[in-house]
Design a protein around this motif. Structure first.
Motif, short mmCIF file in Angstrom:
data_model
loop_
_atom_site.label_atom_id
_atom_site.label_comp_id
_atom_site.label_asym_id
_atom_site.label_seq_id
_atom_site.Cartn_x
_atom_site.Cartn_y
_atom_site.Cartn_z
N GLY A 277 1.00 -1.33 0.12
CA GLY A 277 -0.08 0.07 -0.10
C GLY A 277 0.83 1.26 -0.05
O GLY A 277 2.01 1.22 0.30
N GLY A 278 0.32 2.50 -0.07
CA GLY A 278 1.13 3.74 -0.24
C GLY A 278 0.72 4.37 1.04
O GLY A 278 0.45 3.95 2.28
N PHE A 279 1.56 5.66 1.04
CA PHE A 279 1.75 6.24 2.11
C PHE A 279 0.20 6.93 2.59
O PHE A 279 -0.57 7.11 1.39
CB PHE A 279 2.73 7.60 1.95
N ALA A 280 -0.03 7.31 3.70
CA ALA A 280 -1.36 8.07 4.07
C ALA A 280 -1.63 9.32 3.51
O ALA A 280 -2.81 9.70 3.44
CB ALA A 280 -1.53 8.15 5.63
N LEU A 281 -0.56 10.18 3.02
CA LEU A 281 -0.56 11.24 2.39
C LEU A 281 -0.39 11.25 1.00
O LEU A 281 1.02 11.65 0.95
CB LEU A 281 0.01 12.21 3.17
N PRO A 282 -1.09 10.88 0.15
CA PRO A 282 -0.45 10.67 -1.07
C PRO A 282 0.02 11.70 -1.95
O PRO A 282 1.02 11.89 -2.63
CB PRO A 282 -1.76 9.86 -2.08
#
Length: 394
Positions: A269-274
């Protein structure tokens, strides 16, 4: 992700591979007629896309992405097989090459926006970064493999064989898509006119701060990142006296760096603040491009290319899901068509600009690309709603 998503992804990846090998085959066949014909044939792909992308986005929002993709896959399968028969009967002519490129580019203008919106039909906000990263990583693998495999295919079967293979891949993609039903749906709207619906998509994109900033950033990165590997690396390699194999290593390192990041995002998954992560990716890419401009030895240039690829991977794997998640379901394919335009039109202008700068030295063109990529990062960071936007944490 569901089995249906992987079924669509397999078919879509196979059709992308068929298209990539055909693009190589057409370019190779056109080169026999000289550089002028080659340029016309390759432009035949991009020009219809640029002209018809907005119409393709409107149709996707009216019909739904699945219906549009089914129609496009069927048309591409039928048309490539018919064109294969035409080449077999008449031989290779410049007119037929140009017709083939224009036909495929025209249908692609309707397929690309629908394909870009399609992962949204399988994933909620939490799963969207993984879904988009999976699609991006498979496309990067195809890009990495299509060149050498396309050369082998053309050597073994010629242009007719490449067309037949491309047609078969679209038949398989059509069968895969026909057999699956996405769990989510888009909001289809009947609309009044193509022009009015297209303008409505532009109005929405410009009025929403997040969408506006993302489109501007995509335009900047397309203008200043994409030409690095296609234009600047060959010119820089020649000016440094590096062989073609060295230039190939630099481009390959860029693809590998980007692919590694997208695979990690697909798994974890990606970072919480894309939005912030995408801006960080631009800064990392700018650092790699700067290192490339300052490299005087081959291994340093390869390392710089890898760093650039890592930055590009961070940027694309976080910006793409943020853009899709920020788009209303009623405008999914229209906004995807604008995203494709934002990558196409600035690239046409920047290629000429950077080509002119390169006459004064390739390093100047590469440093200009680094500066433009830094401006792209600043564009994202300057918008508070982009910095604080959240797509979903897996």
């Amino acid at each position: 992700m569901t089995r249906a998503f992987y079924g669509w992804l397999a078919g879509a990846t196979l059709s992308t591979f068929g298209d990539a090998t055909l693009f190589f085959a057409l370019g190779w066949a056109a080169s026999a007629f000289g550089p002028h014909v080659t340029g016309l044939v390759l432009t035949g792909f991009t020009l219809p896309r640029a002209v018809l992308l907005l119409a393709g986005g409107v149709l996707g929002d009216r019909w739904g992405p699945r219906r549009v993709l089914l129609t496009c896959y069927f048309l591409l399968a039928a048309l490539t097989l018919l064109l294969a028969a035409a080449f077999h009967l008449t031989g290779t002519t410049a007119t037929l090459l140009l017709l083939t490129a224009a036909v495929i580019g025209t249908v692609d203008a309707f397929a690309l926006p629908a394909a870009g919106a399609f992962p949204r039909l399988f994933a909620d906000d939490a799963k969207l970064p993984k879904a988009m990263a999976l699609r991006t990583s498979t496309q990067q693998v195809v890009t990495l493999a299509a060149g050498p495999l396309g050369g082998v295919l053309v050597a073994a079967a010629g242009l007719v064989g490449a067309l037949v293979i491309d047609g078969l891949t679209f038949l398989i993609a059509f069968a895969c898509l026909l057999a699956i039903r996405p769990p989510l749906t888009s909001d289809t709207t009947p609309g009044e006119s193509v022009m009015k619906d297209a303008l409505d998509g532009i109005r929405l994109a410009w009025s929403e701060p997040v969408l506006r900033a993302l489109l501007l950033t995509v335009g900047l990165t397309a203008a200043f990142v994409l030409p690095v590997t296609s234009l600047c690396v060959p010119l820089l390699a020649r000016s440094q006296g590096w062989p073609a194999s060295q230039a190939g290593l630099i481009v390959g390192a860029t693809v590998v760096g980007s692919l590694l990041v997208t695979l990690v995002v697909a798994r974890l998954g990606g970072f919480a603040l894309p939005g912030t992560a995408a801006a960080l990716g631009c800064l990392v890419a700018a650092g790699g491009i700067t290192g490339l401009a300052l490299s005087s030895v081959g291994y340093a240039a390869v390392l710089s290319g890898f760093v650039q690829g890592v930055g590009v991977g961070l940027f694309t794997s976080h910006l793409a899901p943020l853009f899709v998640a920020s788009t209303p379901r009623s405008h999914l394919t229209r906004l995807q068509s604008l995203l494709s335009l934002a990558q196409t039109l600035p690239l046409i202008a920047s290629m000429n600009l950077l080509g002119g700068l390169a006459t004064a030295g390739p390093r100047l063109a590469v440093l200009t690309c680094a500066a433009g990529t830094t401006v792209a990062a600043a564009t994202l960071l300057s918008v508070r709603s982009v910095r604080r936007a959240v797509v979903g944490v897996p």
